[in-house]
Write a protein that holds these residues in place. Structure first.
Motif, PDB file in Angstrom:
ATOM      1  N   PRO A 195       0.799  -1.234   0.000  1.00  0.00           N
ATOM      2  CA  PRO A 195       0.000   0.000   0.000  1.00  0.00           C
ATOM      3  C   PRO A 195       0.827   1.276   0.000  1.00  0.00           C
ATOM      4  N   LEU A 196       2.114   1.190   0.329  1.00  0.00           N
ATOM      5  CA  LEU A 196       2.958   2.380   0.302  1.00  0.00           C
ATOM      6  C   LEU A 196       3.603   2.613  -1.055  1.00  0.00           C
ATOM      7  N   SER A 197       3.568   1.619  -1.926  1.00  0.00           N
ATOM      8  CA  SER A 197       4.290   1.740  -3.186  1.00  0.00           C
ATOM      9  C   SER A 197       3.613   2.732  -4.118  1.00  0.00           C
ATOM     10  N   ALA A 198       4.432   3.335  -4.960  1.00  0.00           N
ATOM     11  CA  ALA A 198       3.930   4.322  -5.918  1.00  0.00           C
ATOM     12  C   ALA A 198       4.888   4.384  -7.091  1.00  0.00           C
ATOM     13  N   SER A 199       4.392   4.815  -8.223  1.00  0.00           N
ATOM     14  CA  SER A 199       5.261   4.994  -9.372  1.00  0.00           C
ATOM     15  C   SER A 199       6.219   6.150  -9.116  1.00  0.00           C
ATOM     16  N   SER A 200       7.284   6.216  -9.893  1.00  0.00           N
ATOM     17  CA  SER A 200       8.303   7.254  -9.727  1.00  0.00           C
ATOM     18  C   SER A 200       8.421   8.054 -11.027  1.00  0.00           C
ATOM     19  N   PRO A 201       7.577   9.063 -11.191  1.00  0.00           N
ATOM     20  CA  PRO A 201       7.621   9.838 -12.442  1.00  0.00           C
ATOM     21  C   PRO A 201       8.904  10.626 -12.627  1.00  0.00           C
ATOM     22  N   ASP A 202       9.704  10.772 -11.550  1.00  0.00           N
ATOM     23  CA  ASP A 202      10.964  11.480 -11.671  1.00  0.00           C
ATOM     24  C   ASP A 202      12.110  10.579 -12.108  1.00  0.00           C
ATOM     25  N   GLY A 203      11.821   9.285 -12.322  1.00  0.00           N
ATOM     26  CA  GLY A 203      12.829   8.387 -12.853  1.00  0.00           C
ATOM     27  C   GLY A 203      12.853   8.443 -14.372  1.00  0.00           C
ATOM     28  N   PRO A 204      13.757   7.744 -15.040  1.00  0.00           N
ATOM     29  CA  PRO A 204      14.814   6.903 -14.471  1.00  0.00           C
ATOM     30  C   PRO A 204      15.896   7.735 -13.783  1.00  0.00           C
ATOM     31  N   PHE A 205      16.642   7.057 -12.907  1.00  0.00           N
ATOM     32  CA  PHE A 205      17.605   7.747 -12.068  1.00  0.00           C
ATOM     33  C   PHE A 205      19.038   7.654 -12.573  1.00  0.00           C
ATOM     34  N   LEU A 206      19.321   6.691 -13.441  1.00  0.00           N
ATOM     35  CA  LEU A 206      20.676   6.573 -13.954  1.00  0.00           C
ATOM     36  C   LEU A 206      21.158   7.854 -14.634  1.00  0.00           C
ATOM     37  N   PRO A 207      20.353   8.510 -15.469  1.00  0.00           N
ATOM     38  CA  PRO A 207      20.848   9.758 -16.084  1.00  0.00           C
ATOM     39  C   PRO A 207      21.256  10.809 -15.056  1.00  0.00           C
ATOM     40  N   MET A 208      20.581  10.850 -13.914  1.00  0.00           N
ATOM     41  CA  MET A 208      20.948  11.813 -12.878  1.00  0.00           C
ATOM     42  C   MET A 208      22.295  11.456 -12.256  1.00  0.00           C
ATOM     43  N   ALA A 209      22.530  10.152 -12.053  1.00  0.00           N
ATOM     44  CA  ALA A 209      23.796   9.721 -11.463  1.00  0.00           C
ATOM     45  C   ALA A 209      24.976  10.009 -12.381  1.00  0.00           C
ATOM     46  N   LEU A 210      24.705  10.159 -13.669  1.00  0.00           N
ATOM     47  CA  LEU A 210      25.770  10.445 -14.628  1.00  0.00           C
ATOM     48  C   LEU A 210      25.984  11.941 -14.823  1.00  0.00           C
ATOM     49  N   LYS A 211      25.298  12.757 -14.012  1.00  0.00           N
ATOM     50  CA  LYS A 211      25.462  14.216 -14.051  1.00  0.00           C
ATOM     51  C   LYS A 211      25.847  14.709 -12.654  1.00  0.00           C
ATOM     52  N   PRO A 212      27.095  14.479 -12.230  1.00  0.00           N
ATOM     53  CA  PRO A 212      27.501  14.895 -10.875  1.00  0.00           C
ATOM     54  C   PRO A 212      27.258  16.380 -10.641  1.00  0.00           C
ATOM     55  N   ASP A 213      26.762  16.700  -9.455  1.00  0.00           N
ATOM     56  CA  ASP A 213      26.455  18.099  -9.140  1.00  0.00           C
ATOM     57  C   ASP A 213      26.527  18.273  -7.627  1.00  0.00           C
ATOM     58  N   ARG A 214      27.427  19.126  -7.158  1.00  0.00           N
ATOM     59  CA  ARG A 214      27.590  19.323  -5.722  1.00  0.00           C
ATOM     60  C   ARG A 214      26.331  19.950  -5.120  1.00  0.00           C
TER      61      ARG A 214
END
Length: 474
Positions: free
Chosen positions: A233-252
């Motif tokens: 019941p806590l699960s939900a879709s993640s419209p802000d994914g996929p997350f791999l592209p974010m991990a490939l854009k390092p940002d302090r």
């Protein structure tokens, strides 16, 4: 070829799979060879399902899936269909799963191939040892603990037995072993990853999550774990994914806060010194980071109350028949829960709500709060938990992991990343606490920290306290 494949990142082997330069069967055999070569010294993957993995690797269409047929290991409190599922306790020593649970089944649908079960702590704790499957050792120094409870997963990654590993976290189980073994782990926002069936499906403290050798691979695996499942019941879709592209854009981070001790906990001097060096490196790189944290005074008693109540929910039905089979530590959790009154439970819930509001207000000023992932460095593997830290007595096995366990109450995502080494060559890692559902930013920030610290993932040969001369390649 097998050794060369194991040194590659998961992203690299995914590319090879996509280009049909290798097959899932090649990866399965390479991982099996590595497990059989090194696991005897560390006992990270005591339960194996190699024939099942070989059959799965032969299935058509894997190359078009998200993971493409990359093998991984599963913590032994989750289910792989047809495989022994002990939970590290004699209570379930002979249990065999009829099917993969929803967390693992989702990864399989996304092209992951389970190779076996990673060892874990016995029903709780932060030292990976149990009466059924034995003790898992830290490959950086096999005389020391790898932490827990997802210790087998962390060690399998650090020794190059797999590219990806499943774990879960109640009080730091994804973060402590990641720090002790020099790998990464993510405790996601509750609901990101559909969980297996648990007695309290509305609980927000237990979460499943990914572990990997570096931030990019961590994001790749996280993408294969997220989604909605009506059974959770806590699960939900993640419209802000996929997350791999974010991990490939390092940002302090725009503005970060650092606390070595959450303002109220004992921390070893060497950990404080390693933390100070890490903060200095961030500042020199131009990151705005202050020494600050919200008020966590009183958090540990509230944590112990709520943890005890959760343990009663899960384990009271087993007490009549199996009381003698619980460890003293877990039995202490259950008994503490049984002593609680409606008034004490209400007070703990009120404290949790107030603490959450304080932290969210704090994270309005600071994008992230960063702390050590553990208050001490790895200790002797025979020691269940340290009795003292910085001269302060630790009264329960939860006291020493309070820096992660307290933050589990927040329902905020927390990412663990290695940032340095002690004078004895042991890994040191930090946890990065973000706003709810801020995993995308955490991946960017952690990737920036990973790049700054210059710690490429390495394959550790057990019994060695030194990094391999052949780092993994991206």
């Amino acid at each position: 070829m097998s050794a060369e494949l194991m040194r590659l990142s998961a992203r690299a082997v995914r590319g090879l799979l996509a280009r049909r330069e290798i097959t899932p069967a090649d990866l399965v055999e390479a991982a099996i060879d590595r497990i059989q070569t090194v696991d005897g010294a560390v006992n990270a993957v005591p339960t194996r399902c190699f024939d099942r993995a070989r059959a799965q690797a032969a299935q058509p269409g894997l190359a078009n899936s998200m993971l493409g047929g990359i093998p991984f290991v599963v913590k032994d409190n989750a289910e792989i269909g047809g495989v022994r599922w002990t939970g590290g306790t004699p209570i379930f020593a002979d249990r065999v799963s009829t099917q993969s649970d929803r967390t693992i089944a989702l990864i399989e649908r996304n092209g992951g191939i389970p190779l076996g079960k990673a060892n874990l702590s016995e029903l709780g704790g932060a030292n990976t040892t149990n009466a059924v499957l034995g003790t898992t050792r830290n490959p950086w120094n096999t005389a020391l603990t790898c932490g827990g409870s997802s210790g087998g997963s962390a060690v399998a990654l650090a020794t190059g037995q797999v590219w990806l590993a499943h774990g879960n976290d109640v009080g730091g189980s994804l973060r402590i072993p990641a720090s002790f073994c020099g790998v990464t782990g993510l405790r996601p926002t509750p609901g990101r990853v559909p969980r297996r069936s648990i007695l309290n499906p509305f609980d927000t403290i237990f979460v499943d999550g990914p572990m990997a050798r570096d931030i990019g691979d961590l994001a790749l695996f996280f993408d294969a774990m997220i989604g909605f499942d009506s059974a959770d019941p806590l699960s939900a879709s993640s419209p802000d994914g996929p997350f791999l592209p974010m991990a490939l854009k390092p940002d302090r981070p725009l503005r970060a806060a650092w606390s070595a001790d959450l303002g109220c906990l004992p921390v070893a001097d060497e950990v404080r010194a390693l933390g100070d060096a890490f903060v200095a490196a961030l500042q020199e790189d131009g990151t705005a980071i202050d020494k600050a944290c919200p008020d966590f005074t009183g958090a540990l008693p509230a944590l112990l109350t709520l943890r005890g109540v959760n343990y009663v929910t899960s384990w009271e039905p087993f007490l009549d028949r199996h009381r003698h089979q619980f460890t003293p530590e877990v039995m202490g959790d259950i008994e503490h829960g049984l002593r609680q009154t409606p008034s004490s439970i209400g007070a703990a819930e009120r404290y949790r709500a107030e603490m959450y509001r304080r932290v969210i207000a704090f994270l309005g000023d600071y994008e992230v709060l960063i702390t050590p992932a553990a208050p001490i460095l790895p200790f002797a593997v025979e020691t269940m938990w340290p009795q003292q830290i910085a001269g302060m007595q630790q009264n329960t096995y939860i006291d020493w992991i309070a820096i992660t366990a307290i933050t589990s109450l927040l329902a905020c995502p927390v990412l663990a990343v290695p940032v340095g080494f002690s004078c004895d060559g042991l890994p040191f890692g930090v946890q990065i606490i973000g706003r709810p559902r801020s995993e995308a930013r955490l991946f960017q920030i952690a990737a920036a920290i990973e790049r700054l610290c210059g710690l490429p993932p390495t394959i550790i040969e057990p019994n060695s306290c030194k990094k391999s001369a052949m780092p993994s390649s991206n």
